[in-house]
Design a protein around this motif. Structure first.
Motif, PDB file in Angstrom:
ATOM      1  N   VAL A  51     -52.846   1.597  11.813  1.00 18.97           N
ATOM      2  CA  VAL A  51     -53.027   2.009  10.420  1.00 18.97           C
ATOM      3  C   VAL A  51     -54.291   2.853  10.310  1.00 18.97           C
ATOM      4  O   VAL A  51     -55.353   2.458  10.794  1.00 18.97           O
ATOM      5  N   ASP A  52     -54.151   4.000   9.665  1.00 21.52           N
ATOM      6  CA  ASP A  52     -55.316   4.839   9.378  1.00 21.52           C
ATOM      7  C   ASP A  52     -55.836   4.488   7.995  1.00 21.52           C
ATOM      8  O   ASP A  52     -55.066   4.455   7.033  1.00 21.52           O
ATOM      9  N   LEU A  53     -57.119   4.219   7.884  1.00 26.45           N
ATOM     10  CA  LEU A  53     -57.761   3.870   6.627  1.00 26.45           C
ATOM     11  C   LEU A  53     -58.438   5.121   6.071  1.00 26.45           C
ATOM     12  O   LEU A  53     -59.309   5.701   6.726  1.00 26.45           O
ATOM     13  N   ILE A  54     -58.021   5.516   4.866  1.00 27.64           N
ATOM     14  CA  ILE A  54     -58.540   6.743   4.260  1.00 27.64           C
ATOM     15  C   ILE A  54     -58.947   6.453   2.819  1.00 27.64           C
ATOM     16  O   ILE A  54     -58.133   6.009   2.012  1.00 27.64           O
ATOM     17  N   TYR A  55     -60.208   6.713   2.518  1.00 32.58           N
ATOM     18  CA  TYR A  55     -60.697   6.610   1.146  1.00 32.58           C
ATOM     19  C   TYR A  55     -60.630   7.991   0.514  1.00 32.58           C
ATOM     20  O   TYR A  55     -61.027   8.993   1.140  1.00 32.58           O
ATOM     21  N   VAL A  56     -60.140   8.040  -0.729  1.00 36.44           N
ATOM     22  CA  VAL A  56     -60.128   9.278  -1.493  1.00 36.44           C
ATOM     23  C   VAL A  56     -60.718   8.934  -2.854  1.00 36.44           C
ATOM     24  O   VAL A  56     -60.194   8.067  -3.555  1.00 36.44           O
ATOM     25  N   ASN A  57     -61.812   9.589  -3.205  1.00 32.49           N
ATOM     26  CA  ASN A  57     -62.496   9.226  -4.444  1.00 32.49           C
ATOM     27  C   ASN A  57     -62.819  10.448  -5.273  1.00 32.49           C
ATOM     28  O   ASN A  57     -63.207  11.485  -4.742  1.00 32.49           O
ATOM     29  N   THR A  81     -57.395  18.656  -2.054  1.00 32.53           N
ATOM     30  CA  THR A  81     -58.074  17.918  -0.984  1.00 32.53           C
ATOM     31  C   THR A  81     -57.422  18.287   0.347  1.00 32.53           C
ATOM     32  O   THR A  81     -56.390  18.943   0.386  1.00 32.53           O
ATOM     33  N   ALA A  82     -58.014  17.797   1.408  1.00 32.00           N
ATOM     34  CA  ALA A  82     -57.465  18.009   2.750  1.00 32.00           C
ATOM     35  C   ALA A  82     -56.494  16.898   3.152  1.00 32.00           C
ATOM     36  O   ALA A  82     -56.093  16.821   4.317  1.00 32.00           O
ATOM     37  N   LEU A  83     -56.088  16.051   2.205  1.00 35.77           N
ATOM     38  CA  LEU A  83     -55.253  14.900   2.545  1.00 35.77           C
ATOM     39  C   LEU A  83     -53.930  15.292   3.184  1.00 35.77           C
ATOM     40  O   LEU A  83     -53.533  14.704   4.197  1.00 35.77           O
ATOM     41  N   ASP A  84     -53.237  16.259   2.632  1.00 35.71           N
ATOM     42  CA  ASP A  84     -51.948  16.679   3.189  1.00 35.71           C
ATOM     43  C   ASP A  84     -52.114  17.136   4.638  1.00 35.71           C
ATOM     44  O   ASP A  84     -51.351  16.736   5.524  1.00 35.71           O
ATOM     45  N   TYR A  85     -53.120  17.944   4.886  1.00 36.44           N
ATOM     46  CA  TYR A  85     -53.391  18.426   6.233  1.00 36.44           C
ATOM     47  C   TYR A  85     -53.733  17.256   7.167  1.00 36.44           C
ATOM     48  O   TYR A  85     -53.197  17.157   8.277  1.00 36.44           O
ATOM     49  N   LEU A  86     -54.606  16.364   6.707  1.00 39.24           N
ATOM     50  CA  LEU A  86     -55.007  15.212   7.513  1.00 39.24           C
ATOM     51  C   LEU A  86     -53.810  14.337   7.874  1.00 39.24           C
ATOM     52  O   LEU A  86     -53.630  13.966   9.042  1.00 39.24           O
ATOM     53  N   GLY A 131     -50.733  15.172   8.029  1.00 40.87           N
ATOM     54  CA  GLY A 131     -49.916  15.916   8.984  1.00 40.87           C
ATOM     55  C   GLY A 131     -50.469  15.813  10.393  1.00 40.87           C
ATOM     56  O   GLY A 131     -49.720  15.601  11.350  1.00 40.87           O
ATOM     57  N   ARG A 132     -51.775  15.973  10.531  1.00 45.82           N
ATOM     58  CA  ARG A 132     -52.414  15.860  11.857  1.00 45.82           C
ATOM     59  C   ARG A 132     -52.261  14.457  12.442  1.00 45.82           C
ATOM     60  O   ARG A 132     -52.125  14.294  13.652  1.00 45.82           O
ATOM     61  N   LEU A 133     -52.298  13.453  11.566  1.00 47.35           N
ATOM     62  CA  LEU A 133     -52.149  12.068  12.013  1.00 47.35           C
ATOM     63  C   LEU A 133     -50.689  11.676  12.223  1.00 47.35           C
ATOM     64  O   LEU A 133     -50.408  10.569  12.661  1.00 47.35           O
ATOM     65  N   GLU A 134     -49.777  12.584  11.863  1.00 47.15           N
ATOM     66  CA  GLU A 134     -48.338  12.343  11.942  1.00 47.15           C
ATOM     67  C   GLU A 134     -47.916  11.151  11.093  1.00 47.15           C
ATOM     68  O   GLU A 134     -47.014  10.385  11.442  1.00 47.15           O
ATOM     69  N   THR A 135     -48.557  11.009   9.957  1.00 47.68           N
ATOM     70  CA  THR A 135     -48.277   9.921   9.021  1.00 47.68           C
ATOM     71  C   THR A 135     -46.910  10.100   8.390  1.00 47.68           C
ATOM     72  O   THR A 135     -46.552  11.191   7.958  1.00 47.68           O
ATOM     73  N   LYS A 136     -46.173   9.020   8.325  1.00 49.07           N
ATOM     74  CA  LYS A 136     -44.853   9.005   7.688  1.00 49.07           C
ATOM     75  C   LYS A 136     -44.835   8.099   6.453  1.00 49.07           C
ATOM     76  O   LYS A 136     -43.960   8.229   5.613  1.00 49.07           O
ATOM     77  N   ARG A 137     -45.813   7.203   6.374  1.00 49.37           N
ATOM     78  CA  ARG A 137     -45.805   6.163   5.341  1.00 49.37           C
ATOM     79  C   ARG A 137     -47.217   6.001   4.791  1.00 49.37           C
ATOM     80  O   ARG A 137     -48.164   5.866   5.560  1.00 49.37           O
ATOM     81  N   VAL A 138     -47.338   6.022   3.458  1.00 51.56           N
ATOM     82  CA  VAL A 138     -48.642   5.811   2.827  1.00 51.56           C
ATOM     83  C   VAL A 138     -48.577   4.572   1.941  1.00 51.56           C
ATOM     84  O   VAL A 138     -47.604   4.360   1.215  1.00 51.56           O
TER      85      VAL A 138
END
Length: 178
Positions: free
Chosen positions: A47-53, A102-107, A109-116
């Motif tokens: 799991v990647d932990l990402i804070y967005v504030n 934000t750079a969230l979409d790009y990030l 994509g780089r992480l190959e995330t399928k589920r948030v």
């Protein structure tokens, strides 16, 4: 790289604004389940932990400024258990969706995330709009109702129903999300 990202949205708050009393009361209910989710994400390699504030209009504010302002605010007790460590990915945002400007979409994509997994505040605003943007990006969206805070209970419930019905979001308890 993980296929799942836990997003912690707008939890760094000084609670010095209109609606802050109603919001803080509900945040008090979600801090423990959210802290457990964050701990679980930190301990996981999956799991990647990402804070967005939200930067609250201060375009000079960085991660440290936002953390400090929140801890110096009216409710540090709501911040301390969920504050990001130095190891966490941290993005600032300017509007409701964690994706907007934000750079969230790009990030992701780089992480190959399928589920948030969307957590934080406010259910009927930032969580709802982030869920919609995730859905539009073909991500699987999960929202634990015990880890998102609302201002107006009826709108929070309506937002959860809309996410589930209109966006196919999974609405399930935090202990069952990661």
């Amino acid at each position: 790289m993980s296929k799942t990202a836990l997003l912690v949205i707008d939890m760094l708050n000084d609670y010095d604004h209109r609606d802050s009393d109603a919001l803080a009361a509900n945040v008090g209910e979600i801090v423990d389940p959210l802290a457990k989710l964050i701990d679980e994400a930190r301990a996981s390699d999956d799991v990647d932990l990402i804070y967005v504030n939200d930067n609250r209009g201060d375009f000079t504010a960085d991660r440290g400024d936002l953390i400090r302002t929140a801890l110096d605010g009216k409710r540090p007790d709501l911040i301390e258990p969920i504050a990001p460590g130095d190891e966490c990915t941290f993005l600032t945002k300017v509007r409701h969706s964690a994706f907007y400007a934000t750079a969230l979409d790009y990030l992701l994509g780089r992480l190959e995330t399928k589920r948030v997994v969307l957590t934080g505040q406010v259910t009927e605003q930032c969580i709802l709009y982030t869920a919609l943007d995730g859905y539009l990006r073909h991500l699987d969206v999960v929202v634990p109702p015990d880890a998102v805070a609302h201002i107006i209970p009826e709108l929070g419930e309506a937002a959860l129903a809309m996410m589930e019905r209109n966006m196919g979001a999974e609405i399930k308890p935090s202990h069952n999300c990661l």
